[in-house]
Enzyme design. Structure first.
Site, PDB file in Angstrom:
ATOM      1  N   ASN A 173     104.215  43.384 -12.853  1.00  0.00           N
ATOM      2  CA  ASN A 173     103.365  42.175 -12.940  1.00  0.00           C
ATOM      3  C   ASN A 173     101.893  42.477 -13.186  1.00  0.00           C
ATOM      4  O   ASN A 173     101.219  41.738 -13.898  1.00  0.00           O
ATOM      5  CB  ASN A 173     103.555  41.297 -11.702  1.00  0.00           C
ATOM      6  CG  ASN A 173     103.132  41.973 -10.430  1.00  0.00           C
ATOM      7  OD1 ASN A 173     103.300  43.180 -10.273  1.00  0.00           O
ATOM      8  ND2 ASN A 173     102.561  41.225  -9.525  1.00  0.00           N
ATOM      9  N   GLY A 183     106.849  46.667  -5.115  1.00  0.00           N
ATOM     10  CA  GLY A 183     107.941  46.014  -5.833  1.00  0.00           C
ATOM     11  C   GLY A 183     108.671  45.066  -4.909  1.00  0.00           C
ATOM     12  O   GLY A 183     108.099  44.573  -3.935  1.00  0.00           O
ATOM     13  N   SER A 184     109.941  44.853  -5.190  1.00  0.00           N
ATOM     14  CA  SER A 184     110.678  43.838  -4.438  1.00  0.00           C
ATOM     15  C   SER A 184     111.202  44.383  -3.101  1.00  0.00           C
ATOM     16  O   SER A 184     111.376  45.596  -2.933  1.00  0.00           O
ATOM     17  CB  SER A 184     111.851  43.335  -5.279  1.00  0.00           C
ATOM     18  OG  SER A 184     112.757  44.390  -5.482  1.00  0.00           O
ATOM     19  N   THR A 211     114.550  46.381  -3.489  1.00  0.00           N
ATOM     20  CA  THR A 211     114.393  47.779  -3.926  1.00  0.00           C
ATOM     21  C   THR A 211     113.850  48.631  -2.782  1.00  0.00           C
ATOM     22  O   THR A 211     114.258  49.783  -2.601  1.00  0.00           O
ATOM     23  CB  THR A 211     113.459  47.867  -5.150  1.00  0.00           C
ATOM     24  OG1 THR A 211     113.969  47.012  -6.169  1.00  0.00           O
ATOM     25  CG2 THR A 211     113.347  49.269  -5.677  1.00  0.00           C
ATOM     26  N   ALA A 212     112.942  48.052  -1.994  1.00  0.00           N
ATOM     27  CA  ALA A 212     112.360  48.806  -0.865  1.00  0.00           C
ATOM     28  C   ALA A 212     113.436  49.197   0.140  1.00  0.00           C
ATOM     29  O   ALA A 212     113.386  50.288   0.721  1.00  0.00           O
ATOM     30  CB  ALA A 212     111.292  47.964  -0.181  1.00  0.00           C
ATOM     31  N   GLU A 271     104.812  47.951  -0.425  1.00  0.00           N
ATOM     32  CA  GLU A 271     104.098  46.683  -0.677  1.00  0.00           C
ATOM     33  C   GLU A 271     105.068  45.770  -1.408  1.00  0.00           C
ATOM     34  O   GLU A 271     105.398  46.024  -2.566  1.00  0.00           O
ATOM     35  CB  GLU A 271     102.851  46.935  -1.538  1.00  0.00           C
ATOM     36  CG  GLU A 271     101.802  47.809  -0.890  1.00  0.00           C
ATOM     37  CD  GLU A 271     101.122  47.150   0.296  1.00  0.00           C
ATOM     38  OE1 GLU A 271     101.248  45.918   0.469  1.00  0.00           O
ATOM     39  OE2 GLU A 271     100.484  47.874   1.079  1.00  0.00           O
ATOM     40  N   CYS A 327     102.187  38.845  -6.452  1.00  0.00           N
ATOM     41  CA  CYS A 327     102.817  38.803  -5.120  1.00  0.00           C
ATOM     42  C   CYS A 327     102.053  37.885  -4.175  1.00  0.00           C
ATOM     43  O   CYS A 327     102.612  37.392  -3.202  1.00  0.00           O
ATOM     44  CB  CYS A 327     102.877  40.212  -4.553  1.00  0.00           C
ATOM     45  SG  CYS A 327     101.262  40.993  -4.521  1.00  0.00           S
ATOM     46  N   GLU A 354      97.201  49.350   2.485  1.00  0.00           N
ATOM     47  CA  GLU A 354      96.416  50.127   1.531  1.00  0.00           C
ATOM     48  C   GLU A 354      94.968  49.652   1.606  1.00  0.00           C
ATOM     49  O   GLU A 354      94.715  48.486   1.947  1.00  0.00           O
ATOM     50  CB  GLU A 354      96.968  49.922   0.111  1.00  0.00           C
ATOM     51  CG  GLU A 354      98.377  50.471  -0.056  1.00  0.00           C
ATOM     52  CD  GLU A 354      99.011  50.141  -1.400  1.00  0.00           C
ATOM     53  OE1 GLU A 354      98.648  49.117  -2.004  1.00  0.00           O
ATOM     54  OE2 GLU A 354      99.875  50.913  -1.836  1.00  0.00           O
TER      55      GLU A 354
HETATM   56  P1  NAD Z   1     111.348  45.990  -8.538  1.00  0.00           P
HETATM   57  O1  NAD Z   1     111.543  46.283  -7.091  1.00  0.00           O
HETATM   58  O2  NAD Z   1     112.502  45.566  -9.333  1.00  0.00           O
HETATM   59  O3  NAD Z   1     110.760  47.273  -9.282  1.00  0.00           O
HETATM   60  C1  NAD Z   1     109.571  47.890  -8.882  1.00  0.00           C
HETATM   61  C2  NAD Z   1     109.593  49.344  -9.340  1.00  0.00           C
HETATM   62  O4  NAD Z   1     110.629  50.015  -8.648  1.00  0.00           O
HETATM   63  C3  NAD Z   1     109.891  49.530 -10.828  1.00  0.00           C
HETATM   64  O5  NAD Z   1     109.147  50.621 -11.308  1.00  0.00           O
HETATM   65  C4  NAD Z   1     111.378  49.861 -10.831  1.00  0.00           C
HETATM   66  O6  NAD Z   1     111.793  50.594 -11.941  1.00  0.00           O
HETATM   67  C5  NAD Z   1     111.480  50.684  -9.562  1.00  0.00           C
HETATM   68  N1  NAD Z   1     112.817  50.739  -8.967  1.00  0.00           N
HETATM   69  C6  NAD Z   1     113.827  49.831  -9.060  1.00  0.00           C
HETATM   70  N2  NAD Z   1     114.909  50.281  -8.396  1.00  0.00           N
HETATM   71  C7  NAD Z   1     114.581  51.485  -7.858  1.00  0.00           C
HETATM   72  C8  NAD Z   1     115.273  52.434  -7.056  1.00  0.00           C
HETATM   73  N3  NAD Z   1     116.541  52.252  -6.690  1.00  0.00           N
HETATM   74  N4  NAD Z   1     114.625  53.553  -6.679  1.00  0.00           N
HETATM   75  C9  NAD Z   1     113.342  53.760  -7.045  1.00  0.00           C
HETATM   76  N5  NAD Z   1     112.634  52.899  -7.822  1.00  0.00           N
HETATM   77  C10 NAD Z   1     113.249  51.780  -8.213  1.00  0.00           C
HETATM   78  O7  NAD Z   1     110.164  44.949  -8.603  1.00  0.00           O
HETATM   79  P2  NAD Z   1     109.590  44.244  -9.899  1.00  0.00           P
HETATM   80  O8  NAD Z   1     110.580  43.203 -10.325  1.00  0.00           O
HETATM   81  O9  NAD Z   1     109.152  45.278 -10.875  1.00  0.00           O
HETATM   82  O10 NAD Z   1     108.267  43.549  -9.333  1.00  0.00           O
HETATM   83  C11 NAD Z   1     108.233  42.300  -8.752  1.00  0.00           C
HETATM   84  C12 NAD Z   1     108.211  42.432  -7.238  1.00  0.00           C
HETATM   85  O11 NAD Z   1     107.106  43.211  -6.824  1.00  0.00           O
HETATM   86  C13 NAD Z   1     108.031  41.082  -6.560  1.00  0.00           C
HETATM   87  O12 NAD Z   1     108.884  41.011  -5.442  1.00  0.00           O
HETATM   88  C14 NAD Z   1     106.583  41.118  -6.113  1.00  0.00           C
HETATM   89  O13 NAD Z   1     106.260  40.292  -5.023  1.00  0.00           O
HETATM   90  C15 NAD Z   1     106.419  42.554  -5.767  1.00  0.00           C
HETATM   91  N6  NAD Z   1     105.000  42.916  -5.744  1.00  0.00           N
HETATM   92  C16 NAD Z   1     104.393  43.177  -4.550  1.00  0.00           C
HETATM   93  C17 NAD Z   1     103.041  43.485  -4.504  1.00  0.00           C
HETATM   94  C18 NAD Z   1     102.330  43.797  -3.209  1.00  0.00           C
HETATM   95  O14 NAD Z   1     101.260  44.379  -3.278  1.00  0.00           O
HETATM   96  N7  NAD Z   1     102.868  43.433  -2.065  1.00  0.00           N
HETATM   97  C19 NAD Z   1     102.315  43.527  -5.693  1.00  0.00           C
HETATM   98  C20 NAD Z   1     102.959  43.239  -6.886  1.00  0.00           C
HETATM   99  C21 NAD Z   1     104.313  42.940  -6.911  1.00  0.00           C
END
Ligand code: NAD
Length: 487
Positions: free
Chosen positions: A155, A231-232, A235-236, A253, A287, A468
């Site tokens: 994003n 990320g999401s 995934t976390a 995050e 986010c 962070e």
């Molecule tokens: P995502 O979790 O699908 O992917 C994030 C990253 O993780 C990508 O680089 C992806 O390739 C990688 N990834 C996916 N599966 C993985 C695995 N099994 N092991 C290691 N890496 C893996 O998230 P997205 O769709 O790219 O982003 C949107 C999400 O991110 C939303 O939920 C949003 O709220 C969140 N986000 C949070 C913040 C914050 O600071 N809290 C900021 C921006 C986005």
């Protein structure tokens, strides 16, 4: 870089060199729906090479003084700033965001991330205590951890990736970064500037590819002791499981379902434009975006009328047009997912007041196959609805009435997430009271997205683990040791 026909072909950046990959993934321009770029589909082998290069670079980089590292970070900031327009154009094309947003938010912030940590690394002090009766002095010393694994989402591509790279290398770590496979171009452009900035080979390595292959290989690598992930939440959870056998240090995050609470004494002339921005900026793909708006009953009708009227004015279209407010969503699948939420809300009996299914979307000829959606406002929706509970991550927001302060706090907290909240009121006492009780890592009152990078950023509950910021990132990216000297 190589060019295959008109396609841009990216390469991994390992040990200071661009390295081709044996297979590639298609990357789409979200505003046209066309494939325009090939991204390396890296896996274990590429990650192994990148970790090896990062390990080799660590002894020299970690022993440089903070001042030497700071100067290099500042040079990199200057180089990105020099190319700001090219970076902004690339970010807009790759992600679908408006050129205005990329020019004024994404790229300036990426530049500032390097400048900020170039400065803050010079000002940390460690602790010292004395036990005079025992003749002892204790002090703490901090050292970089090693090879940091950095994984970022689509994003805010360069903005969030540099928010990790800058503190990691400022502290003396070397890194292997993996940007989102959907938005890799600006990270690759940054790699082209590293040598000129004076970043030694192997300090910053970038491996492109999917989460399942490249991301997971990084998370599972035994020589990567820490992972910083944005990320999401889903995934976390996977990253937490996969890294558990190695006891890795994690910073997570994650997503949000952020409330705005608007009391009847709010200044609506400030509140309405800011809440429109907090709902729809960057297509709602931040986010920190607001997606549940609680409005005190006395002003509910007036707020809704004015909010919807203003939302209808947001112009959706070609992201490269500076007059456009809303660009394209990241992918066809994501657009479908966001639309489905609106469909479900309708099926539950909620009222869609503008946007999806209500107004018509007029797009330029070249953007007919792009992933666009109008800002959408939903009312008369129950708190239990999936639109009020799950992160939608698109230009959709729900507006509901409330009566008392206590009720607003309870309902705002009634989700699994806890990232950011906004409170609107001219009563200072109330603003403090409510802010204290919201389960949210960040609370903005009478404003939104005003950030001081010195202070902690991060979420509670399912929105994350860790924080962070100047001090928090320093602590995350360094290992502390307590030393006792007896004299
Ligand atoms: P995502 O979790 O699908 O992917 C994030 C990253 O993780 C990508 O680089 C992806 O390739 C990688 N990834 C996916 N599966 C993985 C695995 N099994 N092991 C290691 N890496 C893996 O998230 P997205 O769709 O790219 O982003 C949107 C999400 O991110 C939303 O939920 C949003 O709220 C969140 N986000 C949070 C913040 C914050 O600071 N809290 C900021 C921006 C986005």
């Amino acid at each position: 870089m190589a060019c295959s026909g008109a396609l841009l072909v990216l390469e991994n950046f390992i040990g200071g060199k661009f390295v081709p990959c044996s297979s590639y993934i298609d990357s789409y321009n979200p505003s046209t729906g066309d494939v325009y770029c090939k991204v390396p589909d890296s896996g274990k082998e590429e990650v192994e090479a990148a970790v090896k290069a990062a390990k080799a670079a660590f002894p020299v980089w970690s022993s440089k003084s903070p001042l030497e590292r700071s100067q290099i970070l500042n040079r990199l900031a200057d180089l990105i700033e020099h190319d700001l327009e090219a970076f902004a154009q690339a970010e807009s094309k790759d992600q679908g965001k408006t050129i205005t947003f990329a020019r004024t938010v994404d790229i300036p912030r990426a530049v500032y991330n390097f400048r900020f940590f170039a400065s803050s690394i010079l000002h940390h002090t460690t602790e010292c205590t004395e036990m005079a009766s025992l003749g002892c002095v204790h002090y703490t010393s901090r050292a970089p951890v090693g090879v940091a694994g950095l994984i970022s989402p689509w994003n805010l591509p360069l903005y969030l990736l540099t928010w990790k790279i800058a503190p990691a290398i400022a502290c003396g770590n070397t890194v292997v970064a993996k940007p989102s496979e959907m938005t890799s171009v600006t990270a690759w452009m940054m790699c082209k500037l590293l040598e000129e900035a004076g970043v030694p080979h192997g300090v910053v390595n970038v491996v492109f590819g999917t989460g399942a292959k490249a991301g997971e290989a990084l998370v599972c690598h035994p020589d990567v002791p820490l992972i910083s992930f944005t990320g999401s939440t889903l995934t976390a959870q996977r990253i937490t499981e996969k890294s558990a056998p190695h006891c890795k240090r994690l910073s997570l995050e994650l997503g949000g379902k952020n409330p705005a609470i608007i009391f009847d004494d709010a200044d609506l002339t400030q509140c309405i434009p800011t809440t429109l921005r907090s709902s729809f900026a960057n297509q709602g793909e931040i986010c920190l975006c607001t997606s549940r708006i609680f409005v005190q009953r006395g002003i509910y009708s007036e707020f809704l009328k004015r909010f919807v009227a203003e939302a209808k004015k947001w112009k959706v279209g070609n992201p490269l047009d500076p007059a456009v407010d809303v660009g394209a969503l990241i992918s066809k699948e994501h657009l479908e997912k966001v639309r489905n939420y609106v469909k479900k809300a309708r099926a539950e009996g909620a009222r869609v007041l503008c946007g999806e299914g209500m107004d018509s979307l007029a797009l330029p000829a070249g953007n007919q196959k792009g992933y666009f959606m109008l800002p959408t406002v939903i009312a008369e929706i129950k708190d239990e609805s999936c639109c009020m509970q799950e992160e939608i991550f698109g230009p959709v927001t729900c507006v509901v009435p409330f009566d008392t302060e206590e009720e607003a706090i309870q309902r705002a907290n009634n989700v699994k997430y806890g990232l950011a909240a906004t409170v609107w009121s001219s009563n200072v006492g109330r603003v403090h009271r409510v802010a204290q009780r919201l389960q949210s890592g960040l609370v903005w009152t009478n404003c939104w997205l005003v950030r001081d990078l010195n202070l902690p950023f991060g979420g509670m509950k399912a929105s994350g683990v860790g924080r962070e910021g100047a001090k928090d990132s320093y602590e995350f990216f360094t290992e502390v040791k307590t030393i006792t000297i007896k004299h």
